[in-house]
Design a protein around this motif. Structure first.
Motif, mmCIF file in Angstrom:
data_model
loop_
_atom_site.group_PDB
_atom_site.id
_atom_site.type_symbol
_atom_site.label_atom_id
_atom_site.label_comp_id
_atom_site.label_asym_id
_atom_site.label_seq_id
_atom_site.Cartn_x
_atom_site.Cartn_y
_atom_site.Cartn_z
ATOM 1 N N THR A 128 0.856 -1.040 -0.053
ATOM 2 C CA THR A 128 -0.118 -0.015 -0.078
ATOM 3 C C THR A 128 0.989 1.197 0.075
ATOM 4 O OG1 THR A 128 -1.529 -1.144 1.485
ATOM 5 C CG2 THR A 128 -1.986 1.202 1.175
ATOM 6 N N ILE A 129 2.138 1.168 0.972
ATOM 7 C CA ILE A 129 2.659 2.194 0.999
ATOM 8 C C ILE A 129 3.751 2.689 -0.439
ATOM 9 C CG2 ILE A 129 4.810 3.421 2.026
ATOM 10 C CD1 ILE A 129 4.012 2.109 4.698
ATOM 11 N N THR A 130 4.041 1.532 -1.013
ATOM 12 C CA THR A 130 4.827 1.634 -2.304
ATOM 13 C C THR A 130 3.952 2.199 -3.330
ATOM 14 O OG1 THR A 130 6.305 -0.112 -1.598
ATOM 15 C CG2 THR A 130 5.892 0.361 -4.088
ATOM 16 N N ILE A 131 2.431 1.908 -3.366
ATOM 17 C CA ILE A 131 1.733 2.305 -4.338
ATOM 18 C C ILE A 131 1.256 3.557 -4.120
ATOM 19 C CG2 ILE A 131 -0.421 1.834 -5.534
ATOM 20 C CD1 ILE A 131 -0.148 -1.016 -5.267
ATOM 21 N N LEU A 132 0.924 3.909 -3.144
ATOM 22 C CA LEU A 132 0.440 5.224 -2.815
ATOM 23 C C LEU A 132 1.147 6.384 -2.588
ATOM 24 C CD1 LEU A 132 -2.728 4.129 -0.448
ATOM 25 C CD2 LEU A 132 -2.864 4.600 -2.788
ATOM 26 N N PHE A 133 2.459 6.120 -2.337
ATOM 27 C CA PHE A 133 3.384 7.225 -1.891
ATOM 28 C C PHE A 133 4.807 6.906 -2.368
ATOM 29 C CE2 PHE A 133 0.450 6.497 1.867
ATOM 30 C CZ PHE A 133 -0.173 7.814 1.807
ATOM 31 N N GLY A 134 4.968 5.916 -3.278
ATOM 32 C CA GLY A 134 6.311 5.891 -3.906
ATOM 33 C C GLY A 134 7.206 5.071 -3.146
ATOM 34 N N SER A 135 8.581 4.849 -4.160
ATOM 35 C CA SER A 135 9.283 3.874 -3.626
ATOM 36 C C SER A 135 10.622 4.358 -4.161
ATOM 37 C CB SER A 135 8.946 2.592 -3.861
ATOM 38 O OG SER A 135 8.971 2.245 -5.335
ATOM 39 N N LEU A 136 11.269 5.421 -4.265
ATOM 40 C CA LEU A 136 12.438 5.945 -4.767
ATOM 41 C C LEU A 136 13.648 5.269 -4.292
ATOM 42 C CD1 LEU A 136 12.546 9.946 -5.426
ATOM 43 C CD2 LEU A 136 12.576 7.852 -7.187
ATOM 44 N N PHE A 137 13.518 4.961 -2.857
ATOM 45 C CA PHE A 137 14.813 4.049 -2.330
ATOM 46 C C PHE A 137 14.395 2.685 -2.484
ATOM 47 C CE2 PHE A 137 15.147 8.053 0.938
ATOM 48 C CZ PHE A 137 16.125 8.448 0.253
ATOM 49 N N ALA A 138 13.573 2.191 -3.231
ATOM 50 C CA ALA A 138 13.417 0.850 -3.217
ATOM 51 C C ALA A 138 13.401 0.443 -4.897
ATOM 52 C CB ALA A 138 12.181 0.249 -2.492
ATOM 53 N N SER A 201 4.346 8.353 -10.447
ATOM 54 C CA SER A 201 3.555 7.510 -9.445
ATOM 55 C C SER A 201 4.717 6.759 -8.978
ATOM 56 C CB SER A 201 2.768 6.770 -10.012
ATOM 57 O OG SER A 201 1.585 7.483 -10.539
ATOM 58 N N VAL A 202 5.532 6.170 -9.719
ATOM 59 C CA VAL A 202 6.832 5.526 -9.103
ATOM 60 C C VAL A 202 7.713 6.226 -8.037
ATOM 61 C CG1 VAL A 202 9.019 4.351 -9.877
ATOM 62 C CG2 VAL A 202 6.946 4.078 -11.327
ATOM 63 N N ALA A 203 7.683 7.396 -8.417
ATOM 64 C CA ALA A 203 8.519 8.527 -7.674
ATOM 65 C C ALA A 203 7.801 8.763 -6.312
ATOM 66 C CB ALA A 203 9.155 9.764 -8.277
ATOM 67 N N THR A 206 0.992 7.471 -6.194
ATOM 68 C CA THR A 206 -0.292 7.665 -7.275
ATOM 69 C C THR A 206 -0.979 8.900 -6.351
ATOM 70 O OG1 THR A 206 -1.553 6.169 -5.995
ATOM 71 C CG2 THR A 206 -0.721 5.237 -8.063
ATOM 72 N N ILE A 207 -1.007 8.919 -5.201
ATOM 73 C CA ILE A 207 -1.890 9.854 -4.449
ATOM 74 C C ILE A 207 -1.136 11.334 -4.516
ATOM 75 C CG2 ILE A 207 -2.267 10.998 -2.289
ATOM 76 C CD1 ILE A 207 -3.277 7.917 -1.131
ATOM 77 N N LEU A 208 0.110 11.418 -4.673
ATOM 78 C CA LEU A 208 1.066 12.736 -4.621
ATOM 79 C C LEU A 208 1.471 13.081 -6.047
ATOM 80 C CD1 LEU A 208 2.644 12.298 -1.386
ATOM 81 C CD2 LEU A 208 0.511 13.625 -1.720
ATOM 82 N N TRP A 262 11.315 9.211 7.256
ATOM 83 C CA TRP A 262 9.968 9.731 6.740
ATOM 84 C C TRP A 262 10.055 9.671 5.183
ATOM 85 C CZ3 TRP A 262 8.743 14.984 9.316
ATOM 86 C CH2 TRP A 262 8.963 14.892 10.641
ATOM 87 N N PRO A 263 8.986 9.399 4.674
ATOM 88 C CA PRO A 263 8.718 9.317 3.431
ATOM 89 C C PRO A 263 9.369 10.371 2.551
ATOM 90 C CG PRO A 263 6.559 9.754 4.207
ATOM 91 C CD PRO A 263 7.336 9.804 5.490
#
Length: 307
Positions: A128-138, A201-203, A206-208, A262-263
């Motif tokens: 959920t966190i990866t999709i909604l808030f991105g995952s630049l470090f992952a 959305s990757v960065a 999707t929400i932001l 923090w994200p």
């Protein structure tokens, strides 16, 4: 000097592979978002960008469920939605708004269901966190090279369609009169917008992602009215915001709660919003000064006439 650098950059920042990956991917996303975002704002399609980003949640969650990276899900859902948006583009604005609202809510409901299945079937955490808030470090594997390639393709197409896009943004009637296929051009731009939304959305999720797509572009257009210059400036603002966000997110592992971090998406959007407020304030100050100078000149001319 070393003490200042240590205060700004946490230990290990420059030696971290995830940080270098995040900086590269973030720069690619920011440059693409800047170019596409300026045209989006000029065409008044910011809500379309928001819809494509939000509906990317469905594609990202479906990709996770079948074992793919979210990027491909974002792209697939974005292209499908872009085509559907163009099909209903000739309908009344009110009807489009109602339909878009219904589709958005339905897609988010399906996204929640797919994320739930992913959690209970594969015991995956952090989806959920990866999709909604991105995952630049992952980011890993072929995701970053794919983002670079897709970003280059997007920029090349924007450069190719630059003039007809600007003309159709100003006046679709004039563009049609000059033989430009306005409907096909609109679909092509929606596909570019879907690609840009997928990358953002990757960065930042999707929400932001709309903030990264629209924020730097809106800030740049406050500073200049020349579209080409605004694109370059929006890209620079996006890169600056993303890199500052990466630095702050890395430093936040030393902040409470210690070791959690923090994200990065929060910091990126916060910087984008702050820069927009500063640009808006500067624009208002310049407008007020221009009105004051105009009023002073008018008063002087009136006094000269009386004399």
């Amino acid at each position: 000097m070393a003490g200042v650098l240590d205060a700004v950059f946490a230990p290990g920042f420059f030696d971290s592979d995830p940080v270098r990956t995040a900086l590269l991917a973030g720069a690619v996303v920011a440059v693409v978002s800047g170019a596409v975002g300026v045209i989006t704002v000029l065409r008044g399609q910011s809500f379309a960008g928001h819809a494509l980003s939000a509906l990317g949640t469905l594609g990202g969650s479906a990709a996770f469920l079948v074992g793919l990276t979210p990027l491909w899900g974002f792209l697939t859902s974005g292209f499908v939605v872009a085509g559907a948006m163009e099909l209903v583009g000739a309908q009344r604005q009110r009807g489009r708004d109602v339909a878009t609202g219904l589709v958005l809510s339905t897609a988010l409901g399906l996204s929640a269901l797919l994320i739930y299945f992913e959690t209970i079937v594969n015991s995956t955490t952090g989806v959920t966190i990866t999709i909604l808030f991105g995952s630049l470090f992952a980011l890993s594997g072929i995701t970053v090279p794919a983002m670079v390639l897709l970003g280059a393709v997007c920029l090349a197409v924007v450069a190719l369609l630059y003039r007809p896009l600007l003309l159709s943004s100003v006046s679709s009637e004039l563009a049609a009169a000059r033989g430009i296929p306005v409907r096909a051009l609109g679909l092509a731009f929606l596909l570019l917008l879907a690609l840009s939304a997928a990358l953002s959305s990757v960065a930042v999720g999707t929400i932001l992602s709309t903030a990264l797509l629209i924020g730097p572009a809106a800030t740049a257009l406050r500073l200049t009215r020349r579209p080409a210059r605004a694109m370059a400036l929006a890209g620079a603002i996006g890169v600056l915001s993303t890199w500052i966000g990466v630095v702050l997110a890395y430093d936040s592992y030393r902040w409470p709660p210690t070791g959690k971090g923090w994200p990065v998406s929060f910091f990126v959007v916060a910087v984008v919003f702050t820069l927009y407020l500063l640009a808006d304030l500067g624009s208002r100050i310049r407008a007020a000064r221009a009105r004051h100078r105009g009023g002073s000149a008018l008063t002087a001319r009136s006094l000269a006439t009386v004399r």
